[in-house]
Design an enzyme around this catalytic site. Structure first.
Site, PDB file in Angstrom:
ATOM      1  N   ALA A 127       0.820  -1.214   0.000  1.00 26.28           N
ATOM      2  CA  ALA A 127       0.000   0.000   0.000  1.00 26.28           C
ATOM      3  C   ALA A 127       0.856   1.267   0.000  1.00 26.28           C
ATOM      4  CB  ALA A 127      -0.932  -0.004   1.211  1.00 26.28           C
ATOM      5  N   SER A 131       5.999  -1.174   4.595  1.00 23.43           N
ATOM      6  CA  SER A 131       6.037  -2.309   5.524  1.00 23.43           C
ATOM      7  C   SER A 131       7.406  -2.983   5.468  1.00 23.43           C
ATOM      8  CB  SER A 131       4.930  -3.308   5.205  1.00 23.43           C
ATOM      9  OG  SER A 131       5.010  -3.727   3.870  1.00 23.43           O
ATOM     10  N   GLU A 164      17.968  -3.508   1.745  1.00 24.23           N
ATOM     11  CA  GLU A 164      16.957  -3.418   0.671  1.00 24.23           C
ATOM     12  C   GLU A 164      17.652  -3.249  -0.693  1.00 24.23           C
ATOM     13  OE1 GLU A 164      13.353  -2.652   1.582  1.00 24.23           O
ATOM     14  OE2 GLU A 164      12.753  -2.722  -0.520  1.00 24.23           O
ATOM     15  N   ASP A 176      12.315   5.880   3.843  1.00 21.77           N
ATOM     16  CA  ASP A 176      11.403   4.975   4.557  1.00 21.77           C
ATOM     17  C   ASP A 176      12.025   4.457   5.853  1.00 21.77           C
ATOM     18  OD1 ASP A 176      10.053   5.421   2.251  1.00 21.77           O
ATOM     19  OD2 ASP A 176      10.280   3.391   1.456  1.00 21.77           O
ATOM     20  N   TYR A 226      11.193   1.639 -10.532  1.00 21.61           N
ATOM     21  CA  TYR A 226      11.878   2.490  -9.548  1.00 21.61           C
ATOM     22  C   TYR A 226      13.355   2.594  -9.897  1.00 21.61           C
ATOM     23  CZ  TYR A 226      13.189   4.352  -4.989  1.00 21.61           C
ATOM     24  OH  TYR A 226      13.668   5.150  -3.973  1.00 21.61           O
TER      25      TYR A 226
HETATM   26  C1  GLA Z   1       9.963   4.424  -2.031  1.00 18.03           C
HETATM   27  C2  GLA Z   1      11.432   4.392  -1.615  1.00 18.03           C
HETATM   28  C3  GLA Z   1      11.866   5.704  -0.966  1.00 18.03           C
HETATM   29  C4  GLA Z   1      11.467   6.900  -1.818  1.00 18.03           C
HETATM   30  C5  GLA Z   1      10.013   6.794  -2.273  1.00 18.03           C
HETATM   31  C6  GLA Z   1       9.644   7.868  -3.250  1.00 18.03           C
HETATM   32  O1  GLA Z   1       9.135   4.499  -0.904  1.00 18.03           O
HETATM   33  O2  GLA Z   1      11.666   3.326  -0.732  1.00 18.03           O
HETATM   34  O3  GLA Z   1      13.239   5.690  -0.716  1.00 18.03           O
HETATM   35  O4  GLA Z   1      12.337   7.045  -2.899  1.00 18.03           O
HETATM   36  O5  GLA Z   1       9.722   5.535  -2.862  1.00 18.03           O
HETATM   37  O6  GLA Z   1       9.725   9.109  -2.667  1.00 18.03           O
END
Ligand code: GLA
Length: 390
Positions: A127, A131, A164, A176, A226
């Site tokens: 979402a 998490s 990660e 995050d 990404y």
């Molecule tokens: C994900 C990544 C973050 C950030 C966002 C976009 O959540 O884990 O590091 O780049 O996308 O802002």
């Protein structure tokens, strides 16, 4: 989710742990995150404005006394067995978020003994509430505590991010993990992702609440796209650097530089970089709005961010666009936008408290009519970051 259900979740994970492993664990809580503004800016050395929320992952942990590891994903009712001497890396499997952390600790030279681990919580997966970062932060915090590695919070954040990046394979930025670990009740974190300096900015309003609207679209495309976005940003920097050698991140780049050195060479890279450069400035202006207590002005910027993410950065999807289009002219919603990596997940909205129930009911009806599925919404409050709870 109310605060009273959180200790219950910790209890539930603890109970599942004891039943399975017949020993007493310590329990660590690490929350999910929201981000008010500053999206896809972290890996470009820009700023972000996240906060930890009242939805969290709980990790129960105890040593096995050998090199063997045994994990339990309580909500999935799945188990995984491993060994710290030969960690498995199964693509797309939840154990990678735990093993990735162990792997990073080992790379730092720590000897990690085997451990039992039960994981669960109430952050909806996929979402866009991070998490996975919450699991990584909870695990590194719990292992650090249990085995006395002596790591400070920032080092743990960087280690979780690397887990990660290198083990899971998503080249995410630091936002995050930082938000999950450093969250502070009632505050957003204004983080400079280049210097890693940060300040806590109060974010409490009697009249406005944060409402997340979950498209129900899992951001499955997100990891490959990404990584592509990151490459596009790096390409933009490289093109500018040919002319302006001092530049090392999009943080250093201006719109003028993009117009001069990127636009004619690569239109796609230009659009991606333009969004990021504009977003870094938008966040700084947005922080001024917050300081002046001008939430309407801040809300407008959130919508501008969405338009940039959708049209220039191209990380939105029809469901996210629909939700934002519907709140655009809604007088009781100050602003809203897609949040996180994109391609699904939630929108974040600032909604007038008195009208929230009506707005949510209206949006649910519209979403059902448009997409034939239920719109799940969450009213979040801002909570503290990672800690040991039991
Ligand atoms: C994900 C990544 C973050 C950030 C966002 C976009 O959540 O884990 O590091 O780049 O996308 O802002």
């Amino acid at each position: 989710m109310t605060m009273t259900t959180q200790p219950k979740l910790a209890e539930k994970i603890g109970e599942a742990f004891r039943t399975k492993f017949q020993t007493e664990p310590t329990i660590t809580r690490s929350p999910g995150r929201i981000n008010l503004i500053g999206e896809h800016t972290d890996y470009n050395g820009g700023f972000v404005l996240p906060a930890a929320i009242d939805k969290a992952v709980y990790v129960a942990l105890a040593p096995t006394g050998s090199t063997a590891c045994h994990y339990l994903a309580v909500d999935l009712n799945q188990e995984h067995e491993d060994d710290v001497r030969s960690l498995k890396n199964i693509e797309g499997h939840w154990s990678a978020y735990i093993n990735g952390v162990v792997d990073q600790l080992q790379r730092k030279g720590f000897e990690v003994p085997g451990f039992y681990c039960a994981v669960g919580g109430d952050i909806p997966v996929g979402a866009g509430l991070s998490s996975s970062a919450a699991v990584e932060c909870a695990v590194v915090f719990a292992l650090n505590d249990m085995f006395g590695f002596g790591l400070d919070k920032l080092t743990m954040v960087q280690l979780a991010q690397k887990a990660e990046n290198e083990f899971v394979g998503v080249k995410c930025g630091i936002m995050d993990q930082f938000a999950s670990m450093f969250g502070k009740q009632g505050h957003v974190i204004r983080l400079d992702c280049r210097s890693l300096e940060y300040t806590y900015e109060p974010f409490v309003s009697k009249d406005i609440i944060v409402v997340l609207m979950d498209t129900g679209v899992k951001h499955s495309l997100a990891s490959s796209e990404y990584n592509t976005r990151r490459q596009e940003c790096e390409k933009g920097v490289a093109l500018v650097k040919e002319h302006v050698p001092g530049v090392s991140l999009l943080r250093d780049v201006t719109v003028d530089m993009l117009d001069k050195y990127v636009k004619a060479v690569d239109e796609n890279v230009y659009r991606k970089c333009l969004y990021v450069v504009q977003e870094i400035q938008r966040l700084l202006d947005g922080c001024e709005d917050l300081r002046n207590n001008n939430l309407p002005a801040f809300g407008k910027k959130m919508v501008e961010t969405h338009d940039g993410l959708s049209k220039l950065y191209e990380v939105s999807c029809p469901e996210l666009d629909f939700l934002v289009d519907e709140i655009r002219n809604e007088p009781d919603v100050l602003g809203g936008r897609m949040m996180g990596g994109g391609f699904g997940g939630c929108t974040i909205n600032l909604v007038k408290k008195d009208a929230a129930e009506t707005v949510i009911a209206k949006m649910k009806e519209k979403y059902l009519a448009q997409f034939g599925k239920e719109l799940v919404t969450y009213q979040t409050t801002i909570m503290d970051g990672t800690s040991t709870v039991l």
